[in-house]
Design a protein around this motif. Sequence first.
Motif, mmCIF file in Angstrom:
data_model
loop_
_atom_site.group_PDB
_atom_site.id
_atom_site.type_symbol
_atom_site.label_atom_id
_atom_site.label_comp_id
_atom_site.label_asym_id
_atom_site.label_seq_id
_atom_site.Cartn_x
_atom_site.Cartn_y
_atom_site.Cartn_z
ATOM 1 N N SER A 66 36.421 30.819 59.505
ATOM 2 C CA SER A 66 37.041 29.594 58.591
ATOM 3 C C SER A 66 37.207 30.035 57.499
ATOM 4 N N PRO A 67 38.236 29.079 56.487
ATOM 5 C CA PRO A 67 38.431 29.718 55.424
ATOM 6 C C PRO A 67 37.583 30.009 54.611
ATOM 7 N N ASP A 68 37.702 31.059 53.567
ATOM 8 C CA ASP A 68 36.699 31.429 52.556
ATOM 9 C C ASP A 68 36.658 30.090 51.632
ATOM 10 N N ASN A 69 35.250 30.014 51.182
ATOM 11 C CA ASN A 69 35.118 28.696 50.219
ATOM 12 C C ASN A 69 34.854 29.386 48.811
ATOM 13 N N GLY A 70 35.193 30.381 48.624
ATOM 14 C CA GLY A 70 34.824 30.955 47.341
ATOM 15 C C GLY A 70 33.546 31.932 47.229
ATOM 16 N N GLY A 71 32.932 31.940 48.233
ATOM 17 C CA GLY A 71 31.885 32.747 48.303
ATOM 18 C C GLY A 71 31.844 34.136 48.675
ATOM 19 N N SER A 72 33.252 34.759 48.599
ATOM 20 C CA SER A 72 33.211 36.118 49.096
ATOM 21 C C SER A 72 32.711 37.014 47.901
ATOM 22 N N HIS A 73 32.610 38.365 48.051
ATOM 23 C CA HIS A 73 31.771 39.116 47.281
ATOM 24 C C HIS A 73 32.738 40.269 46.728
ATOM 25 N N GLU A 74 34.044 39.881 46.270
ATOM 26 C CA GLU A 74 34.849 40.929 45.748
ATOM 27 C C GLU A 74 34.579 41.236 44.343
ATOM 28 N N SER A 75 35.082 42.197 43.813
ATOM 29 C CA SER A 75 34.961 42.760 42.444
ATOM 30 C C SER A 75 35.682 41.750 41.459
ATOM 31 N N PRO A 76 35.405 41.545 40.284
ATOM 32 C CA PRO A 76 36.059 40.847 39.416
ATOM 33 C C PRO A 76 37.656 41.306 39.511
ATOM 34 N N GLY A 77 38.185 42.192 39.557
ATOM 35 C CA GLY A 77 39.533 42.553 39.607
ATOM 36 C C GLY A 77 40.181 42.388 40.816
ATOM 37 N N ASP A 78 39.253 41.994 42.147
ATOM 38 C CA ASP A 78 40.015 41.650 43.265
ATOM 39 C C ASP A 78 40.119 40.012 43.255
ATOM 40 N N GLN A 79 39.518 39.458 42.516
ATOM 41 C CA GLN A 79 39.862 37.897 42.677
ATOM 42 C C GLN A 79 41.155 37.590 42.370
ATOM 43 N N VAL A 80 41.609 36.719 43.578
ATOM 44 C CA VAL A 80 43.082 36.174 43.630
ATOM 45 C C VAL A 80 42.996 35.075 42.773
ATOM 46 N N VAL A 81 44.126 35.166 42.006
ATOM 47 C CA VAL A 81 44.734 34.361 40.829
ATOM 48 C C VAL A 81 46.185 33.789 41.166
ATOM 49 N N ILE A 82 46.418 32.564 40.696
ATOM 50 C CA ILE A 82 47.857 32.256 40.852
ATOM 51 C C ILE A 82 48.388 31.937 39.035
ATOM 52 N N VAL A 83 49.356 32.609 39.080
ATOM 53 C CA VAL A 83 49.953 32.604 37.711
ATOM 54 C C VAL A 83 51.334 31.453 37.545
ATOM 55 N N LEU A 84 51.318 30.647 36.703
ATOM 56 C CA LEU A 84 52.377 29.744 36.628
ATOM 57 C C LEU A 84 53.246 30.409 35.446
ATOM 58 N N THR A 85 54.427 30.464 35.793
ATOM 59 C CA THR A 85 55.269 30.664 34.542
ATOM 60 C C THR A 85 56.808 29.948 34.828
ATOM 61 N N THR A 86 57.525 30.055 34.184
ATOM 62 C CA THR A 86 58.976 29.383 34.043
ATOM 63 C C THR A 86 60.086 30.262 33.785
ATOM 64 N N TRP A 87 61.378 30.217 34.417
ATOM 65 C CA TRP A 87 62.210 31.178 34.137
ATOM 66 C C TRP A 87 63.471 30.223 33.882
ATOM 67 N N PRO A 88 64.266 30.723 32.925
ATOM 68 C CA PRO A 88 65.694 29.883 32.909
ATOM 69 C C PRO A 88 66.318 30.119 34.003
ATOM 70 N N ASP A 89 67.491 29.124 34.111
ATOM 71 C CA ASP A 89 68.331 29.089 35.278
ATOM 72 C C ASP A 89 69.439 30.096 34.898
ATOM 73 N N ASP A 90 68.964 31.486 35.357
ATOM 74 C CA ASP A 90 69.929 32.296 35.227
ATOM 75 C C ASP A 90 70.210 33.369 36.552
ATOM 76 N N ASP A 91 70.932 34.259 36.541
ATOM 77 C CA ASP A 91 71.035 35.075 37.653
ATOM 78 C C ASP A 91 70.004 36.365 37.758
ATOM 79 N N ARG A 92 69.485 36.732 36.696
ATOM 80 C CA ARG A 92 68.325 37.890 36.824
ATOM 81 C C ARG A 92 67.180 37.383 37.638
ATOM 82 N N ALA A 93 66.727 36.411 37.602
ATOM 83 C CA ALA A 93 65.543 35.905 38.106
ATOM 84 C C ALA A 93 65.023 36.347 39.614
ATOM 85 N N GLY A 94 65.990 36.669 40.462
ATOM 86 C CA GLY A 94 65.785 37.241 41.638
ATOM 87 C C GLY A 94 65.335 38.706 41.742
ATOM 88 N N GLU A 95 66.050 39.488 40.827
ATOM 89 C CA GLU A 95 66.026 40.831 40.532
ATOM 90 C C GLU A 95 64.300 41.072 39.741
#
Length: 125
Positions: free
Chosen positions: A9-38
């Motif tokens: 089953s999916p992990d429900n947050g009870g794993s024992h990884e180190s703090p540096g291994d914790q998975v996070v989501i970062v939200l940011t925005t980027w202007p509509d330009d050609d460099r974004a893909g690069e």
Amino acid sequence: MRTIQESGSPDNGGSHESPGDQVVIVLTTWPDDDRAGEVARRLVEHRLAACVTRLPRHRVTYRWQGAIEEAEEHQWVIKTTRGALPRLWDAVRAAHPYETPEWLVLDVAGGGEAYLQWVRASTAI
């Protein structure tokens, strides 16, 4: 991205990884330009992110320096680990054209264990 078969089953947050291994989501925005893909590709190549999802262009309204502004941007959803955040921030900040880029870090409380392991392995140096 390849599909990874999970067992159990999916992990429900009870794993024992180190703090540096914790998975996070970062939200940011980027202007509509050609460099974004690069830039997104570089983040993955340098193991700063496992994946950068660039959502379609959208219109934003915001207050900046006392004025109401409008712009077209792309929302980015970056999957990474807490340990990679300092290097990821440095790379995004160096490449970003905004004076104050959006930078929101969301803790992941659980998820498919195979996916979480893939994020950790993809950002390990």
